[in-house]
Design a protein around this motif. Sequence first.
Motif, PDB file in Angstrom:
ATOM      1  N   LEU A 126       0.549  -1.284   0.055  1.00  0.00           N
ATOM      2  CA  LEU A 126       0.044  -0.148  -0.052  1.00  0.00           C
ATOM      3  C   LEU A 126       0.868   1.227  -0.063  1.00  0.00           C
ATOM      4  CD1 LEU A 126      -2.675  -1.161   2.591  1.00  0.00           C
ATOM      5  CD2 LEU A 126      -3.017  -0.637   0.150  1.00  0.00           C
ATOM      6  N   PRO A 127       0.559   2.336  -0.817  1.00  0.00           N
ATOM      7  CA  PRO A 127       1.310   3.512  -0.616  1.00  0.00           C
ATOM      8  C   PRO A 127       1.150   4.228   0.731  1.00  0.00           C
ATOM      9  CG  PRO A 127      -0.719   3.774  -1.954  1.00  0.00           C
ATOM     10  CD  PRO A 127      -0.748   2.331  -1.855  1.00  0.00           C
ATOM     11  N   CYS A 128       2.209   4.969   1.099  1.00  0.00           N
ATOM     12  CA  CYS A 128       1.997   5.703   2.199  1.00  0.00           C
ATOM     13  C   CYS A 128       2.223   5.100   3.328  1.00  0.00           C
ATOM     14  CB  CYS A 128       0.709   6.851   2.288  1.00  0.00           C
ATOM     15  SG  CYS A 128       0.317   7.530   0.849  1.00  0.00           S
ATOM     16  N   VAL A 129       2.455   4.067   3.529  1.00  0.00           N
ATOM     17  CA  VAL A 129       2.460   3.143   4.561  1.00  0.00           C
ATOM     18  C   VAL A 129       4.129   3.050   4.974  1.00  0.00           C
ATOM     19  CG1 VAL A 129       2.551   0.518   5.519  1.00  0.00           C
ATOM     20  CG2 VAL A 129       0.465   1.615   4.198  1.00  0.00           C
ATOM     21  N   ALA A 130       4.886   3.490   4.143  1.00  0.00           N
ATOM     22  CA  ALA A 130       6.377   3.356   4.569  1.00  0.00           C
ATOM     23  C   ALA A 130       6.879   4.711   5.269  1.00  0.00           C
ATOM     24  CB  ALA A 130       7.388   3.442   3.527  1.00  0.00           C
ATOM     25  N   ASP A 131       5.937   5.654   5.694  1.00  0.00           N
ATOM     26  CA  ASP A 131       6.168   6.709   6.527  1.00  0.00           C
ATOM     27  C   ASP A 131       6.343   6.048   8.166  1.00  0.00           C
ATOM     28  OD1 ASP A 131       6.119   8.784   8.243  1.00  0.00           O
ATOM     29  OD2 ASP A 131       4.818   9.804   7.100  1.00  0.00           O
ATOM     30  N   PRO A 132       7.668   6.217   8.685  1.00  0.00           N
ATOM     31  CA  PRO A 132       8.032   5.792   9.799  1.00  0.00           C
ATOM     32  C   PRO A 132       7.778   6.509  10.969  1.00  0.00           C
ATOM     33  CG  PRO A 132       9.902   7.251   8.866  1.00  0.00           C
ATOM     34  CD  PRO A 132       8.864   7.155   7.925  1.00  0.00           C
ATOM     35  N   ARG A 133       6.546   7.297  10.981  1.00  0.00           N
ATOM     36  CA  ARG A 133       5.928   7.926  12.207  1.00  0.00           C
ATOM     37  C   ARG A 133       5.615   7.060  13.170  1.00  0.00           C
ATOM     38  NH1 ARG A 133       1.047  11.238   9.357  1.00  0.00           N
ATOM     39  NH2 ARG A 133       1.134   9.169   8.378  1.00  0.00           N
ATOM     40  N   LEU A 134       5.103   5.789  12.857  1.00  0.00           N
ATOM     41  CA  LEU A 134       4.708   4.858  14.023  1.00  0.00           C
ATOM     42  C   LEU A 134       5.625   3.642  13.903  1.00  0.00           C
ATOM     43  CD1 LEU A 134       0.822   5.134  13.842  1.00  0.00           C
ATOM     44  CD2 LEU A 134       2.268   6.089  15.552  1.00  0.00           C
ATOM     45  N   PHE A 135       5.829   2.878  12.697  1.00  0.00           N
ATOM     46  CA  PHE A 135       6.563   1.993  12.590  1.00  0.00           C
ATOM     47  C   PHE A 135       7.214   1.461  11.112  1.00  0.00           C
ATOM     48  CE2 PHE A 135       2.578   1.096  10.615  1.00  0.00           C
ATOM     49  CZ  PHE A 135       2.739   0.199   9.786  1.00  0.00           C
ATOM     50  N   THR A 136       8.128   0.758  11.030  1.00  0.00           N
ATOM     51  CA  THR A 136       8.663   0.301   9.854  1.00  0.00           C
ATOM     52  C   THR A 136       8.852  -1.377  10.122  1.00  0.00           C
ATOM     53  OG1 THR A 136      10.954   0.526  10.822  1.00  0.00           O
ATOM     54  CG2 THR A 136      10.238   2.293   9.620  1.00  0.00           C
ATOM     55  N   VAL A 137       8.924  -1.802   8.899  1.00  0.00           N
ATOM     56  CA  VAL A 137       9.014  -3.228   8.893  1.00  0.00           C
ATOM     57  C   VAL A 137      10.365  -3.733   7.986  1.00  0.00           C
ATOM     58  CG1 VAL A 137       7.892  -5.407   7.917  1.00  0.00           C
ATOM     59  CG2 VAL A 137       6.559  -3.610   8.697  1.00  0.00           C
ATOM     60  N   SER A 138      10.896  -4.606   8.422  1.00  0.00           N
ATOM     61  CA  SER A 138      12.364  -4.978   7.944  1.00  0.00           C
ATOM     62  C   SER A 138      12.631  -6.509   8.047  1.00  0.00           C
ATOM     63  CB  SER A 138      13.390  -4.232   8.396  1.00  0.00           C
ATOM     64  OG  SER A 138      14.668  -4.709   7.891  1.00  0.00           O
ATOM     65  N   THR A 139      13.485  -7.079   6.984  1.00  0.00           N
ATOM     66  CA  THR A 139      13.955  -8.435   7.466  1.00  0.00           C
ATOM     67  C   THR A 139      15.176  -8.664   7.961  1.00  0.00           C
ATOM     68  OG1 THR A 139      14.704  -8.366   5.203  1.00  0.00           O
ATOM     69  CG2 THR A 139      12.460  -9.056   5.345  1.00  0.00           C
ATOM     70  N   THR A 140      15.913  -7.695   8.629  1.00  0.00           N
ATOM     71  CA  THR A 140      17.093  -7.623   9.442  1.00  0.00           C
ATOM     72  C   THR A 140      16.982  -6.929  10.553  1.00  0.00           C
ATOM     73  OG1 THR A 140      18.368  -7.915   7.293  1.00  0.00           O
ATOM     74  CG2 THR A 140      19.466  -7.446   9.376  1.00  0.00           C
ATOM     75  N   ASP A 141      17.012  -7.634  11.764  1.00  0.00           N
ATOM     76  CA  ASP A 141      17.147  -6.942  13.066  1.00  0.00           C
ATOM     77  C   ASP A 141      18.809  -6.834  13.138  1.00  0.00           C
ATOM     78  OD1 ASP A 141      17.393  -6.335  15.597  1.00  0.00           O
ATOM     79  OD2 ASP A 141      15.587  -7.772  16.162  1.00  0.00           O
ATOM     80  N   PRO A 142      19.382  -5.637  13.686  1.00  0.00           N
ATOM     81  CA  PRO A 142      20.464  -5.295  13.624  1.00  0.00           C
ATOM     82  C   PRO A 142      21.007  -5.901  14.927  1.00  0.00           C
ATOM     83  CG  PRO A 142      19.448  -3.471  13.236  1.00  0.00           C
ATOM     84  CD  PRO A 142      18.341  -4.240  13.670  1.00  0.00           C
ATOM     85  N   ALA A 143      20.281  -6.263  15.715  1.00  0.00           N
ATOM     86  CA  ALA A 143      20.673  -7.112  17.091  1.00  0.00           C
ATOM     87  C   ALA A 143      21.092  -8.591  16.915  1.00  0.00           C
ATOM     88  CB  ALA A 143      19.867  -6.857  18.123  1.00  0.00           C
ATOM     89  N   ILE A 144      20.420  -9.163  15.934  1.00  0.00           N
ATOM     90  CA  ILE A 144      20.508 -10.799  15.719  1.00  0.00           C
ATOM     91  C   ILE A 144      20.860 -11.085  14.169  1.00  0.00           C
ATOM     92  CG2 ILE A 144      18.975 -10.920  17.937  1.00  0.00           C
ATOM     93  CD1 ILE A 144      16.626 -11.803  15.998  1.00  0.00           C
ATOM     94  N   GLY A 145      20.596  -9.900  13.344  1.00  0.00           N
ATOM     95  CA  GLY A 145      20.664 -10.478  12.125  1.00  0.00           C
ATOM     96  C   GLY A 145      19.579 -10.813  11.529  1.00  0.00           C
ATOM     97  N   PRO A 146      19.743 -11.509  10.089  1.00  0.00           N
ATOM     98  CA  PRO A 146      18.252 -11.822   9.263  1.00  0.00           C
ATOM     99  C   PRO A 146      17.163 -12.391  10.110  1.00  0.00           C
ATOM    100  CG  PRO A 146      20.295 -12.474   8.381  1.00  0.00           C
ATOM    101  CD  PRO A 146      20.915 -12.193   9.832  1.00  0.00           C
ATOM    102  N   VAL A 147      16.101 -12.086   9.766  1.00  0.00           N
ATOM    103  CA  VAL A 147      14.928 -12.866  10.424  1.00  0.00           C
ATOM    104  C   VAL A 147      13.993 -12.802   9.342  1.00  0.00           C
ATOM    105  CG1 VAL A 147      15.251 -12.190  13.057  1.00  0.00           C
ATOM    106  CG2 VAL A 147      14.126 -10.635  11.390  1.00  0.00           C
TER     107      VAL A 147
END
Length: 294
Positions: free
Chosen positions: A173-194
């Motif tokens: 969906l457009p406009c969801v990438a705005d990080p005002r509240l949250f972001t989604v990724s596939t890599t956690d800097p603390a533990i690596g790929p998830v």
Amino acid sequence: MLLAERHLKSHSDFLRVYDKCAAQLNPPIPPGYGPAKAQYYQWLSGQMVGLPREYHHRVLQRMFPGWTTERLFQIVDASSTDARTLQPSTPIDSELEAFLGADMVTHGVTLVYPTRRGAAVVVPENDLRGLLCVSALLQRHTSIRVTFCGDRATAARSDRAYIGFGLHTVLSLPCVADPRLFTVSTTDPAIGPVIEYLELSDGSRYHSDGERHFGFLARIRPNPGPNPDRYWFLCAGLAPRGAAGAGWFLVNHWSSLQQCAGTNEFVAVISIHRYSDQTYNLEKLIVGPPEAAS
């Protein structure tokens, strides 16, 4: 939409009623002739080419008296006469209206499901259960016009109210990438790929593992300036049951969320039972600042 009204939320639920109706025909159809799981979800996809075999016609007409097979496989539009007969005539609750937003109440809502394309369009079962749960709430307690659409058709549009299900839908969906509240990724800097990883605006991070499964429910404004009364709701998860659990949480706890968030945007992170869509804990609720709605 008819299955949601009858609380038939899974393939096994459908087969149970299908076999019961098949046994009532003359001559009866024995158990085991119902649609296979892949065929069942193709029936729900809105992408059917042609109609099912003749014996399916007989059973479906027994299951849904007054509905032709052709009508059953049309894309649902709650503004049609047939769909309106499924909706209550009572006015929408004012608190629920405030939670959903005036734009949705006035102009309707599109429920968005993720699609996987191959030889046939496939809708993930867990995401579909979340959609059916929320659809039943809207049909029973509001007169909001409801339509359904795959995520590919919504990716370039922000001119309507959406309730999206599944992480793939959220990311499309457009406009969801705005990080005002949250972001989604596939890599956690603390533990690596998830598999999937959620970071909230306060720095909190969540990912599912063998012990805990997480889902999240968000309410955002795609166009806060010109359309402050238009909300998008996002039901997704960091585990297979995430979207279904988020849908269940929306249906059962919308009033509490409205009391906490008022008219602001929010994201709620919830723990999901590994073998049930019912959530057992609200892990965190982030409410957007009032200026985000201005």
